[in-house]
Design a protein around this motif. Sequence first.
Motif, PDB file in Angstrom:
ATOM      1  N   UNK A   1     -22.794 -12.273 -60.476  1.00 31.51           N
ATOM      2  CA  UNK A   1     -23.983 -12.508 -59.648  1.00 31.51           C
ATOM      3  C   UNK A   1     -23.788 -11.991 -58.228  1.00 31.51           C
ATOM      4  N   UNK A   2     -22.640 -12.284 -57.662  1.00 33.63           N
ATOM      5  CA  UNK A   2     -22.386 -11.887 -56.276  1.00 33.63           C
ATOM      6  C   UNK A   2     -22.235 -10.372 -56.168  1.00 33.63           C
ATOM      7  N   UNK A   3     -21.592  -9.776 -57.148  1.00 32.62           N
ATOM      8  CA  UNK A   3     -21.468  -8.319 -57.155  1.00 32.62           C
ATOM      9  C   UNK A   3     -22.850  -7.653 -57.176  1.00 32.62           C
ATOM     10  N   UNK A   4     -23.787  -8.225 -57.931  1.00 32.05           N
ATOM     11  CA  UNK A   4     -25.096  -7.605 -58.115  1.00 32.05           C
ATOM     12  C   UNK A   4     -26.087  -7.940 -57.013  1.00 32.05           C
ATOM     13  N   UNK A   5     -25.983  -9.138 -56.426  1.00 32.22           N
ATOM     14  CA  UNK A   5     -27.037  -9.587 -55.528  1.00 32.22           C
ATOM     15  C   UNK A   5     -26.616  -9.755 -54.070  1.00 32.22           C
ATOM     16  N   UNK A   6     -25.322  -9.897 -53.803  1.00 32.19           N
ATOM     17  CA  UNK A   6     -24.879 -10.152 -52.432  1.00 32.19           C
ATOM     18  C   UNK A   6     -24.495  -8.834 -51.767  1.00 32.19           C
ATOM     19  N   UNK A   7     -25.029  -8.606 -50.570  1.00 32.57           N
ATOM     20  CA  UNK A   7     -24.822  -7.329 -49.888  1.00 32.57           C
ATOM     21  C   UNK A   7     -23.470  -7.216 -49.212  1.00 32.57           C
ATOM     22  N   UNK A   8     -22.947  -8.358 -48.753  1.00 33.60           N
ATOM     23  CA  UNK A   8     -21.722  -8.310 -47.948  1.00 33.60           C
ATOM     24  C   UNK A   8     -21.046  -9.670 -47.994  1.00 33.60           C
ATOM     25  N   UNK A   9     -19.721  -9.669 -47.945  1.00 27.21           N
ATOM     26  CA  UNK A   9     -18.952 -10.910 -47.842  1.00 27.21           C
ATOM     27  C   UNK A   9     -18.031 -10.790 -46.630  1.00 27.21           C
ATOM     28  N   UNK A  10     -18.104 -11.751 -45.723  1.00 28.63           N
ATOM     29  CA  UNK A  10     -17.258 -11.743 -44.541  1.00 28.63           C
ATOM     30  C   UNK A  10     -16.389 -12.999 -44.540  1.00 28.63           C
ATOM     31  N   UNK A  11     -15.373 -13.006 -43.709  1.00 27.68           N
ATOM     32  CA  UNK A  11     -14.480 -14.172 -43.625  1.00 27.68           C
ATOM     33  C   UNK A  11     -14.450 -14.702 -42.198  1.00 27.68           C
ATOM     34  N   UNK A  12     -14.171 -15.999 -42.072  1.00 25.73           N
ATOM     35  CA  UNK A  12     -14.071 -16.650 -40.764  1.00 25.73           C
ATOM     36  C   UNK A  12     -12.806 -17.496 -40.730  1.00 25.73           C
ATOM     37  N   UNK A  13     -12.263 -17.695 -39.540  1.00 25.06           N
ATOM     38  CA  UNK A  13     -11.039 -18.478 -39.381  1.00 25.06           C
ATOM     39  C   UNK A  13     -11.367 -19.961 -39.256  1.00 25.06           C
ATOM     40  N   UNK A  14     -10.347 -20.802 -39.349  1.00 23.41           N
ATOM     41  CA  UNK A  14     -10.543 -22.233 -39.148  1.00 23.41           C
ATOM     42  C   UNK A  14     -11.005 -22.526 -37.721  1.00 23.41           C
ATOM     43  N   UNK A  15     -10.509 -21.773 -36.751  1.00 23.89           N
ATOM     44  CA  UNK A  15     -10.973 -21.935 -35.374  1.00 23.89           C
ATOM     45  C   UNK A  15     -12.477 -21.664 -35.276  1.00 23.89           C
ATOM     46  N   UNK A  16     -12.925 -20.597 -35.950  1.00 22.16           N
ATOM     47  CA  UNK A  16     -14.346 -20.252 -35.949  1.00 22.16           C
ATOM     48  C   UNK A  16     -15.174 -21.392 -36.554  1.00 22.16           C
ATOM     49  N   UNK A  17     -14.686 -21.941 -37.670  1.00 20.47           N
ATOM     50  CA  UNK A  17     -15.410 -23.026 -38.343  1.00 20.47           C
ATOM     51  C   UNK A  17     -15.457 -24.269 -37.466  1.00 20.47           C
ATOM     52  N   UNK A  18     -14.346 -24.586 -36.791  1.00 20.16           N
ATOM     53  CA  UNK A  18     -14.320 -25.746 -35.903  1.00 20.16           C
ATOM     54  C   UNK A  18     -15.336 -25.583 -34.772  1.00 20.16           C
ATOM     55  N   UNK A  19     -15.421 -24.386 -34.224  1.00 20.05           N
ATOM     56  CA  UNK A  19     -16.410 -24.125 -33.174  1.00 20.05           C
ATOM     57  C   UNK A  19     -17.824 -24.292 -33.712  1.00 20.05           C
ATOM     58  N   UNK A  20     -18.063 -23.834 -34.943  1.00 18.88           N
ATOM     59  CA  UNK A  20     -19.393 -23.949 -35.544  1.00 18.88           C
ATOM     60  C   UNK A  20     -19.785 -25.405 -35.737  1.00 18.88           C
ATOM     61  N   UNK A  21     -18.848 -26.229 -36.199  1.00 22.10           N
ATOM     62  CA  UNK A  21     -19.124 -27.662 -36.375  1.00 22.10           C
ATOM     63  C   UNK A  21     -19.500 -28.281 -35.043  1.00 22.10           C
ATOM     64  N   UNK A  22     -18.789 -27.889 -33.996  1.00 19.97           N
ATOM     65  CA  UNK A  22     -19.067 -28.420 -32.656  1.00 19.97           C
ATOM     66  C   UNK A  22     -20.449 -27.988 -32.177  1.00 19.97           C
TER      67      UNK A  22
END
Length: 288
Positions: free
Chosen positions: A128-149
Amino acid sequence: NVVSPVMVAATLGVAEAIITESVLSFLGLGFPPDFPTWGRLLFDGLQYIASYPDLIQALGADRFDGERHYLAAGQAEGRPMRVIGVQAENAAPYPPSLAAGHPVTIKTRSTIADGIAVARPGERNFALIRDFVDEVVTVSDDDIARAILVLLERAKLVVEPAGAAGVAAMITGKIKATGVTATILSGGNIDPLLLQRVIGHGLAASDRYMKLRISLPDRPGQLARTAELVSAANANVVEVLHTRHGTGLPISDVELELHVETRGTEHGEELLRMLRAEGYEVRIGERY
């Protein structure tokens, strides 16, 4: 006439099966064994897409790939929009799997986003992801912590690390928000103690908590002068450690460790400039 809970449950089950089969047939995705989950996600996805006719870009975290199934419904419907997947960089099997053309098993590392910490994509999910998703990116734990904040402060929402991955990708520039862009906030299942740690980590990652190590001449008045400079910069001292026993300190110097609250990166840099302009040697300490 009395309607029993058993009758209600049975009726809802039949209704769900009918809706699910109809949606899957409409999308041409077949009828997998776990059809109630897939059908509900895809059916909800179609309703969501229909609610936002101007939506051109959507992000979903890799939470058992549910959100990306949800968002891929828009593409399956024929909507010209981009669908972007986001994974925690310490557990991100999709980039190498998509590059290889088949699911690849990776060695994961510790991540606060345990809800999306997978080592290998599922076969159906990968297709499904191969056929329908245009891009996959990654984020760090620091990035996620900032997002939660950010979500706590600005949206007043408590979101677990896995659910905040899409926001992390946006605030770090991994994804450019062009036009109407949406992200799925999937879940608020976060332990209060972890939330406390994440808030502290997020503040540090945003440079709103700073740990400064300052070498001072060992003579009266230096501590007071440093405090005056911090005050003049409108920063707030949270904790102070004054020691003569730092490694590598000259015998005539002391080391001052200041834990300081600032408004962000620019404010922190302003504080550093003020201290250094007064001749102080300042080093930024390790993260909280």
